[in-house]
Each structure stands twice: as C-alpha cells, then as structure tokens.
Enzyme design. Structure first.
Site, PDB file in Angstrom:
ATOM      1  N   TYR A 191      60.504  72.776  31.664  1.00  0.00           N
ATOM      2  CA  TYR A 191      61.494  71.717  31.464  1.00  0.00           C
ATOM      3  C   TYR A 191      62.857  72.260  31.046  1.00  0.00           C
ATOM      4  O   TYR A 191      63.845  71.543  31.089  1.00  0.00           O
ATOM      5  CB  TYR A 191      61.004  70.740  30.390  1.00  0.00           C
ATOM      6  CG  TYR A 191      59.878  69.836  30.830  1.00  0.00           C
ATOM      7  CD1 TYR A 191      60.130  68.578  31.348  1.00  0.00           C
ATOM      8  CD2 TYR A 191      58.552  70.247  30.732  1.00  0.00           C
ATOM      9  CE1 TYR A 191      59.096  67.744  31.745  1.00  0.00           C
ATOM     10  CE2 TYR A 191      57.515  69.426  31.135  1.00  0.00           C
ATOM     11  CZ  TYR A 191      57.786  68.181  31.642  1.00  0.00           C
ATOM     12  OH  TYR A 191      56.761  67.359  32.046  1.00  0.00           O
ATOM     13  N   GLY A 231      76.554  46.113  32.911  1.00  0.00           N
ATOM     14  CA  GLY A 231      75.676  47.263  32.840  1.00  0.00           C
ATOM     15  C   GLY A 231      75.798  48.008  31.530  1.00  0.00           C
ATOM     16  O   GLY A 231      76.629  47.683  30.674  1.00  0.00           O
ATOM     17  N   SER A 251      73.228  58.556  43.851  1.00  0.00           N
ATOM     18  CA  SER A 251      74.158  59.497  44.481  1.00  0.00           C
ATOM     19  C   SER A 251      74.782  60.398  43.412  1.00  0.00           C
ATOM     20  O   SER A 251      75.214  59.909  42.357  1.00  0.00           O
ATOM     21  CB  SER A 251      75.259  58.727  45.211  1.00  0.00           C
ATOM     22  OG  SER A 251      76.230  59.626  45.731  1.00  0.00           O
ATOM     23  N   PRO A 252      74.840  61.715  43.631  1.00  0.00           N
ATOM     24  CA  PRO A 252      75.352  62.642  42.615  1.00  0.00           C
ATOM     25  C   PRO A 252      76.776  62.346  42.153  1.00  0.00           C
ATOM     26  O   PRO A 252      77.133  62.633  41.008  1.00  0.00           O
ATOM     27  CB  PRO A 252      75.288  64.004  43.327  1.00  0.00           C
ATOM     28  CG  PRO A 252      74.225  63.840  44.355  1.00  0.00           C
ATOM     29  CD  PRO A 252      74.354  62.422  44.823  1.00  0.00           C
ATOM     30  N   ASP A 253      77.589  61.761  43.030  1.00  0.00           N
ATOM     31  CA  ASP A 253      78.993  61.528  42.676  1.00  0.00           C
ATOM     32  C   ASP A 253      79.314  60.059  42.420  1.00  0.00           C
ATOM     33  O   ASP A 253      80.468  59.662  42.445  1.00  0.00           O
ATOM     34  CB  ASP A 253      79.905  62.064  43.772  1.00  0.00           C
ATOM     35  CG  ASP A 253      79.632  61.420  45.134  1.00  0.00           C
ATOM     36  OD1 ASP A 253      78.646  60.642  45.236  1.00  0.00           O
ATOM     37  OD2 ASP A 253      80.377  61.687  46.094  1.00  0.00           O
ATOM     38  N   GLU A 282      85.448  38.920  29.217  1.00  0.00           N
ATOM     39  CA  GLU A 282      86.170  38.217  30.289  1.00  0.00           C
ATOM     40  C   GLU A 282      85.263  37.941  31.483  1.00  0.00           C
ATOM     41  O   GLU A 282      85.675  38.074  32.643  1.00  0.00           O
ATOM     42  CB  GLU A 282      87.400  39.013  30.725  1.00  0.00           C
ATOM     43  CG  GLU A 282      88.403  39.245  29.600  1.00  0.00           C
ATOM     44  CD  GLU A 282      89.650  39.976  30.076  1.00  0.00           C
ATOM     45  OE1 GLU A 282      90.327  39.440  30.983  1.00  0.00           O
ATOM     46  OE2 GLU A 282      89.930  41.059  29.554  1.00  0.00           O
TER      47      GLU A 282
END
Length: 237
Positions: A7, A49, A85-87, A117
């Site tokens: 790990y 989120g 997605s990595p980016d 808001e």
C-alpha cells in the site's frame, strides 16, 4: 497494526460526492444549483457536493451534504455513476460519486437553504457549470429516463394527489417529447397504477380534472406496464 508494504506506493485520491437534485414545479423539470464557495471557480454555478469524511460512506456523505446545503432529508436518492477522469479537478486528483435526488419543488421550497444561493433552473436552460458537472447532469437525465421507463420513480416528483394533465406534463418534460392527451390518459389508466379520487382540481377550468393517487399497495405488480407509455425505452441509454 503494521501496514502492508504493497500500500505504501499507491497514489492517494480524494473522494467526493456530487448531487443532482431534480425537482418538478407542476410545469417544468428543474435542477437545483448552488454558487461555489471556494477557489477555483468560486462564485460560479455548481452541483451540490463535498468530500467524503473518514468515518462515512459515500451515501452517508451525500445525505449529509444534501441536508446541510438544502435542508432536505428523507428524499429519493440514487447513486448512478462514478466520475474519475484524472484531470476533472484542477486542484488535486478527485474521484466523485454522483447521485440524483427527486423532490416535489412545491413541497420543499421553504426548506431550501439560501446560504449558498441555491436556485432552481429549467433542465433545458441551466447555466454553464464548473468542471465536469455539466456532463454529470446530462448523464443523470439519461439515467432518470431509463429508470422511469420501468419504475415509478417519477411519482417522487409529484404531490400525493395529482391530475392526469400534471402527470402528462411531467412525462413530456422528462422524456423531452409530447403525448396525445387521450392516448396518454388511456394508457396510464390501463396500467392500474392510479387510484381515482372524488375531488377535482378546478384551478384551470370549471369542469375540472379528477385527482389521482399512486396505488402503493399494488404498484409492484403493475409497474412494468409503464413501458406502454414510452416509445422505445431500450434506446434511452
């Protein structure tokens, strides 16, 4: 406890959840958006989120975030996709578990937290969103259509009592199509999913339209009949 050496060299990722909240106001299908409160993209429109804490599951985090940002709890919530997605996040590698929620706007409007808001937008006219949140919304729409073709989840967007015109309006907006009024009513009633009420809604005409309720006691044995209403359910995804 000694950590397994296998790990030690594994890259650590941040895990987040993002919630697409669908609501129906009696006319249009809408999504609930908030202004992002931190950089980058601070002040721009975003889905609701946040990050998953060490001591919670993704589902627990999604429920916590929905409650803290909107005051909503105990509503329909379903995980539908993981975005990795990595980016996708310019700050650090973040994997997001996406959920969609369904509410009756008129029932929950007063409980929406205004600190961020939060604002409702027509699903066909929402503003540009941060990162890949626009892709999240479009995929959530497809998942909602697919699920609604053989389940009764769209009734989560309606009040307990509703008219057939209101139900037709919802189906038309979700599936982005139009139904013949007579055919829709006939096919919907043939599913035996609805219980006719004695009262009428006379807000739009003197004649009025009867109210109906979802038959929750027998809907499991009849819900497959919703397929009669959808032209090509297998082409939704």
């Amino acid at each position: 406890m000694t950590k397994d050496k296998r790990y030690q060299h594994i890259t650590k990722f941040t895990v987040a959840v993002d919630c697409i909240v669908f609501g129906f106001d009696g006319t249009r299908l809408k999504i609930l958006l908030v202004k992002r409160g931190l950089e980058p993209e601070k002040g721009k429109w975003s889905l609701m989120g946040g990050f998953v804490n060490d001591n919670e599951s993704a589902e627990t985090a999604a429920n916590r975030i929905l409650k803290s940002l909107t005051g909503l709890e105990g509503i329909y919530l379903e995980q539908y996709q993981t975005f990795s997605s990595p980016d996708r996040d310019p700050v650090q590698r973040t994997i997001s578990v996406a959920y969609f929620a369904l509410i009756d706007i008129n029932k929950y409007q007063e409980s929406i937290n205004t600190d961020f808001e939060a604002q409702w937008f027509n699903i066909k006219e929402f503003p540009q969103l941060i990162f890949d949140h626009g892709d999240m919304v479009h995929l959530a729409q497809k998942k909602l259509q697919y699920k609604a073709a053989s389940h009764t989840i769209l009734f989560e967007l309606l009040p307990e009592k509703f008219t057939l015109p209101l139900l037709q309006s919802l189906f038309e907006d979700v599936f982005d199509t139009s139904f013949d009024k007579g055919n829709f009513s006939r096919k919907m009633l043939s599913t035996k999913l609805l219980i006719k009420q004695k009262e009428k809604d006379k807000s739009n005409s003197k004649k009025g339209a009867f109210y109906y309720k979802l038959d929750k006691k027998h809907y499991q044995e009849n819900l497959h009949k919703i397929l009669k209403l959808i032209p090509n359910p297998n082409q939704l995804l």
